[in-house]
Design a protein around this motif. Structure first.
Motif, mmCIF file in Angstrom:
data_model
loop_
_atom_site.group_PDB
_atom_site.id
_atom_site.type_symbol
_atom_site.label_atom_id
_atom_site.label_comp_id
_atom_site.label_asym_id
_atom_site.label_seq_id
_atom_site.Cartn_x
_atom_site.Cartn_y
_atom_site.Cartn_z
ATOM 1 N N GLY A 82 0.745 -1.369 -0.065
ATOM 2 C CA GLY A 82 0.046 0.048 -0.065
ATOM 3 C C GLY A 82 0.761 1.196 0.073
ATOM 4 O O GLY A 82 1.881 1.323 0.864
ATOM 5 N N ILE A 88 -2.796 0.639 -4.262
ATOM 6 C CA ILE A 88 -2.466 -0.855 -3.666
ATOM 7 C C ILE A 88 -2.194 -1.489 -4.958
ATOM 8 O O ILE A 88 -2.833 -1.384 -6.083
ATOM 9 C CB ILE A 88 -3.848 -1.206 -3.084
ATOM 10 C CG1 ILE A 88 -4.446 -0.458 -1.838
ATOM 11 C CG2 ILE A 88 -3.566 -2.864 -2.660
ATOM 12 C CD1 ILE A 88 -5.573 -0.924 -1.212
ATOM 13 N N SER A 136 -7.841 -3.131 3.994
ATOM 14 C CA SER A 136 -7.168 -1.894 4.329
ATOM 15 C C SER A 136 -7.675 -1.045 4.933
ATOM 16 O O SER A 136 -8.835 -0.822 5.048
ATOM 17 C CB SER A 136 -6.619 -1.662 2.657
ATOM 18 O OG SER A 136 -7.892 -1.004 2.317
#
Length: 467
Positions: A82, A88, A136
């Motif tokens: 990331g 990403i 995430s």
């Protein structure tokens, strides 16, 4: 190794002892691998906020720095990264080399657009029982669930605070995501119901790090800006079950084993400054914490005692982002000889966990870490190249590091072939230096000779010349 083979042949040691000795040798031989690098393919603008890389940017995994990396625990094959630019990328470590076999290229990526994250990624983690999904978190206050195949978000949670780290239990039947945010309460998000279930209140400052116990599915540890590390049992209405105290070296058992001299567990600080890193050992018997007081502390989780392990004066820690040590798998080392890797700004310190002995300092070559390239949309690249995260590749003896200059580092054992290649390279370099020095001397002598043969020599004084 010959000694281990000998005692093994006589049946004195078990095959496990030999295996661990070999693994420990390889573990101590870890060094930066320069075989390949990670190259993000240039992107074209799609009309939103996506950007195009500047010239030379394709040699970096992310244009504005890598904030987080993680590898799936099932195959040890897929790496997630990331970026500080909110992008990403997913990489296949076994089959994603380009045509030159010198660079990995991502098999999928999520680029910065108005529909995705607006700020940098802070944490990534695969789904605990299936690598087909991952979570995430970001500075834009959200936690999202993605499909690993399509890289499309399936759910999003807005926590109304900056999310520093997230954690999923590796063993639990529940699907609670512990979130460390700018808010002083630990937030729990239930992936089944899709809602924030409840908060764990007790800290007086922002929570910067959380970690689930690897052996008890309902136990959680958290570290805060107030210097405290607290334990929580999410089944209890109160939640908190105790706090760590750096002044406590006897724990709840006390001096006599029956609680004599034991301190209260409801107060005390684990560090004299911000706590921004927490990790458990695999057996759950110890907890490792890091803080802005530039100390690493190892705790006995059964008693809450500070083991007083000292790691020396080299430790550096001054960022609000998570600085979490990486522990090598326990099956690679002998009992009580656990190995820890600490991201110490631009290098990695390798320690024996319980003794605090520095084994070696790992550092990438200087020419890989210095970059002055820029991106028009993102400004000057971070040239300090701080290490922002570490992750172990399961079923292998290697780990990976995220760097603030946008690169990803690979660390593998230095084999005998590597040693021979380095020796040959150094020998060729030395020979080239010798040849260059000899060539310089020959040229200097030739210039002197040419000057002497071209010059007319006369003999005489100021009054008369002799011919």
């Amino acid at each position: 190794m010959n000694a281990y083979l000998l005692v093994r042949s006589f049946g004195i040691d078990s095959p496990v002892a030999y295996e661990r000795a070999q693994c420990t040798r390889l573990l101590h031989a870890l060094h930066p691998s320069n075989v390949v690098f990670y190259a993000q393919a240039p992107q074209t603008s799609d009309g939103n906020e996506a950007y195009s890389y500047a010239a030379g940017e394709s040699e970096y995994a992310h244009a504005a720095g890598v904030n987080a990396v993680t590898i799936d625990k099932f195959e040890g094959r897929y790496l997630l990264s990331g970026g500080a630019d909110s992008s990403i990328a997913i990489w296949d470590l076994e089959n994603s080399l380009d045509e030159t076999d010198s660079a990995y290229v991502p098999i999928g990526s999520v680029n910065r657009t108005s529909n995705e994250y607006k700020f940098g990624i802070t944490q990534l983690c695969f789904y605990p029982f299936d690598s087909l999904a991952f979570l995430s978190s970001s500075y834009d206050h959200t936690v999202k669930i993605y499909s690993s195949e399509t890289l499309k978000p399936s759910a999003s949670f807005d926590l109304d605070s900056v999310v520093y780290t997230i954690a999923l239990s590796p063993i639990a039947s529940h699907l609670l995501v512990a979130c460390a945010t700018q808010h002083p309460a630990v937030r729990l998000v239930d992936l089944r119901s899709g809602a924030s279930t409840h908060s764990l209140a007790g800290h007086t400052g922002a929570v910067l790090s959380v970690a689930w116990s690897p052996v008890h599915e309902h136990i959680l540890a958290s570290g805060s800006a107030d210097g405290t590390v607290r334990f929580w049992d999410i089944r209890r209405s109160v939640g908190e079950i105790g706090a760590l105290d750096m002044e406590d070296s006897v724990g709840i058992l006390g001096h006599d084993g029956f609680g004599g001299g034991a301190r209260h567990r409801d107060h005390g600080k684990a560090h004299s400054a911000i706590v921004n890193g927490i990790t458990w050992t695999e057996d759950g018997q110890h907890l490792v914490t890091t803080g802005h007081d530039e100390r690493i502390r190892v705790w006995d989780t059964w008693t809450g005692a500070n083991t007083l392990a000292s790691f020396g004066p080299l430790i550096r820690n001054s960022h609000l982002s998570s600085v979490t040590p990486l522990l090598a798998p326990s099956n690679l080392v002998s009992s009580t000889k656990d190995v820890m890797f600490y991201p110490n700004e631009s290098d990695i310190l390798m320690y024996e966990l319980f003794e605090g002995t520095l084994i070696k300092k790992l550092k990438r070559p200087a020419h890989q870490s210095n970059s002055s390239s820029t991106n028009p949309a993102l400004g000057q690249r971070n040239s300090r190249n701080r290490i922002t995260g570490l992750t172990w590749r399961h079923n292998h003896i290697e780990f990976y590091s995220a760097h603030s200059d946008g690169s990803i580092g690979t660390w593998k054992p230095r084999t005998s072939e590597d040693a021979r290649a380095d020796e040959e390279e150094q020998e060729n370099k030395d020979n080239a230096d010798i040849e260059g020095e000899q060539s310089t001397k020959r040229k200097a002598l030739e210039d002197i000779y040419q000057n002497l043969t071209k010059r007319q020599v006369t003999f005489g004084s100021s009054h008369e010349s002799y011919r």
